[in-house]
Design an enzyme around this catalytic site. Structure first.
Site, mmCIF file in Angstrom:
data_model
loop_
_atom_site.group_PDB
_atom_site.id
_atom_site.type_symbol
_atom_site.label_atom_id
_atom_site.label_comp_id
_atom_site.label_asym_id
_atom_site.label_seq_id
_atom_site.Cartn_x
_atom_site.Cartn_y
_atom_site.Cartn_z
ATOM 1 N N SER A 162 26.019 -6.199 29.987
ATOM 2 C CA SER A 162 25.871 -4.984 29.178
ATOM 3 C C SER A 162 24.458 -4.420 29.106
ATOM 4 C CB SER A 162 26.336 -5.257 27.752
ATOM 5 O OG SER A 162 27.679 -4.917 27.634
ATOM 6 N N VAL A 208 26.821 -10.269 27.931
ATOM 7 C CA VAL A 208 27.581 -11.517 27.835
ATOM 8 C C VAL A 208 27.178 -12.554 28.889
ATOM 9 C CG1 VAL A 208 29.601 -10.540 26.662
ATOM 10 C CG2 VAL A 208 29.538 -10.597 29.158
ATOM 11 N N TYR A 230 26.285 -5.166 19.722
ATOM 12 C CA TYR A 230 27.717 -5.109 19.417
ATOM 13 C C TYR A 230 27.915 -4.862 17.923
ATOM 14 C CZ TYR A 230 27.567 -7.449 23.958
ATOM 15 O OH TYR A 230 27.287 -7.782 25.260
ATOM 16 N N TYR A 265 30.846 0.742 37.248
ATOM 17 C CA TYR A 265 30.464 0.077 35.987
ATOM 18 C C TYR A 265 30.396 -1.446 36.179
ATOM 19 C CZ TYR A 265 31.169 -2.090 31.442
ATOM 20 O OH TYR A 265 31.049 -2.916 30.350
ATOM 21 N N LYS A 280 23.780 -1.193 30.644
ATOM 22 C CA LYS A 280 24.137 0.049 29.935
ATOM 23 C C LYS A 280 22.885 0.823 29.541
ATOM 24 C CE LYS A 280 28.503 -1.903 28.307
ATOM 25 N NZ LYS A 280 29.193 -2.726 27.343
#
Ligand code: GLU
Length: 316
Positions: free
Chosen positions: A67, A261, A243, A191, A70
């Protein structure tokens, strides 16, 4: 003024504190390949704005960025399309939901809540996929991390592609709501590949340093990212980067941070330093358990909370 030895002593303490909680977490297993990680690994690297590097533990171990990509994708999208266009497609509000939730997207909204959760990041990926190849994205990551070795970890990529039904479901929902207009498979592949890039803690610290230095590369003086993008991205990291634990983490450390993660943490302390952490043992919310613990300590010891007004400088 703080002496270099003092900073090293703080880092060694931090690692000790982090190691003390590793056993309460577990490695991610929903992507089968990630379950192979050694949960006892822990490393931290700091690059400071005055040119110092401090590190201890497993800072050379490679892991997938997951992540944290991102953040890079958001930077590239903001620089390419401008904020107005990007935020027409994805919001900037914390969702309070898990990273891979699609509930709130379906029930309450016509835009993903923010670019740090999967629905938002898949939307950003769908914008990028029209303009960039995955090789362009890889090159961008190599540039901002100053590491030409960054490449897709094929085993993790294949493992996630075989188990990404939920991300595909999110992408189809986005398509049905006309939030994305690109091919679903292309967007999810882009992605997943960007999430599968392998990095180490140093790479994350270097990217953090770039953001801490307002988008200007320290080694060359070259501007890689605009000030406006750097400000927006850090704001979103602070409010949405961890998160559904983002609020608590912000309160405790006050350091804009993004987790993945794979066990990585990218942290930025404005005009001070970039911090990269690797520790694959995750807490219930999916954040590196040791990293969160040790960042709480480091934030206090080095006065890194964004609202901390105490001076900080390393003396050689
Ligand atoms: N590739 C992962 C997924 O989409 C990233 C998750 C994460 O790091 O939060 O499930």
């Amino acid at each position: 003024m703080m002496k270099s030895e003092e900073v090293m002593r703080i880092l060694e303490n931090a690692i000790r504190i982090g190691k003390g909680v590793i056993r309460y977490g577990s490695v991610a297993s929903y992507i089968p390949e990630l379950a192979k990680a050694d949960k006892n690994k822990l490393g931290i690297c700091l690059y400071t704005i005055d040119g110092n590097q401090f590190e201890t533990g497993n800072t050379e171990d490679r892991f997938t960025i997951q992540s944290i990509s991102k953040v890079m994708a958001l930077c590239l999208a903001l620089e390419t399309f401008g904020a107005e266009f990007v935020f027409e497609h994805v919001g900037v509000e914390p969702s309070g939901e898990a990273f891979n939730s699609l509930v709130e997207l379906d029930n309450r909204s016509n835009r993903p809540f923010n670019p740090m959760i999967n629905s938002g990041a898949i939307t950003v990926a769908s914008l990028l996929v029209n303009h960039y190849s995955i090789e362009d994205m890889q090159k961008y990551m190599q540039d901002v991390c100053e590491d030409p070795e960054i490449a897709v970890d094929e085993a993790v990529f294949q493992s996630e592609m075989a188990t990404c039904a939920r991300n595909k479901a999110i992408a189809y929902l986005l398509k049905s709501k006309e939030i994305i207009d690109t091919d679903v498979e292309d967007s999810v592949t882009f992605y997943t590949k960007m999430c599968s890039m392998s990095v180490n803690a140093r790479d994350l610290a270097m990217f953090g340093l770039l953001l801490a230095n307002d988008g200007v590369q320290l080694s060359t003086g070259k501007r890689l990212i605009s000030s406006q993008t750097v400000r927006m991205v850090q704001t979103i990291m602070l409010t949405c980067g961890m998160y559904d634990g983002s609020g608590e983490f912000a309160l405790r450390t006050g350091i804009p941070t993004k987790s993945g993660v794979g066990g990585g943490l990218l942290s930025v302390s404005k005009k001070k330093m970039g911090i990269g952490i690797y520790g694959p043992s995750l807490d219930k919310k999916g954040n590196c358990i040791a990293g969160c613990e040790l960042l709480g300590y480091i934030s206090e010891a080095l006065h890194l909370h964004i609202f901390d007004t105490r001076e900080w400088k390393v003396e050689e």
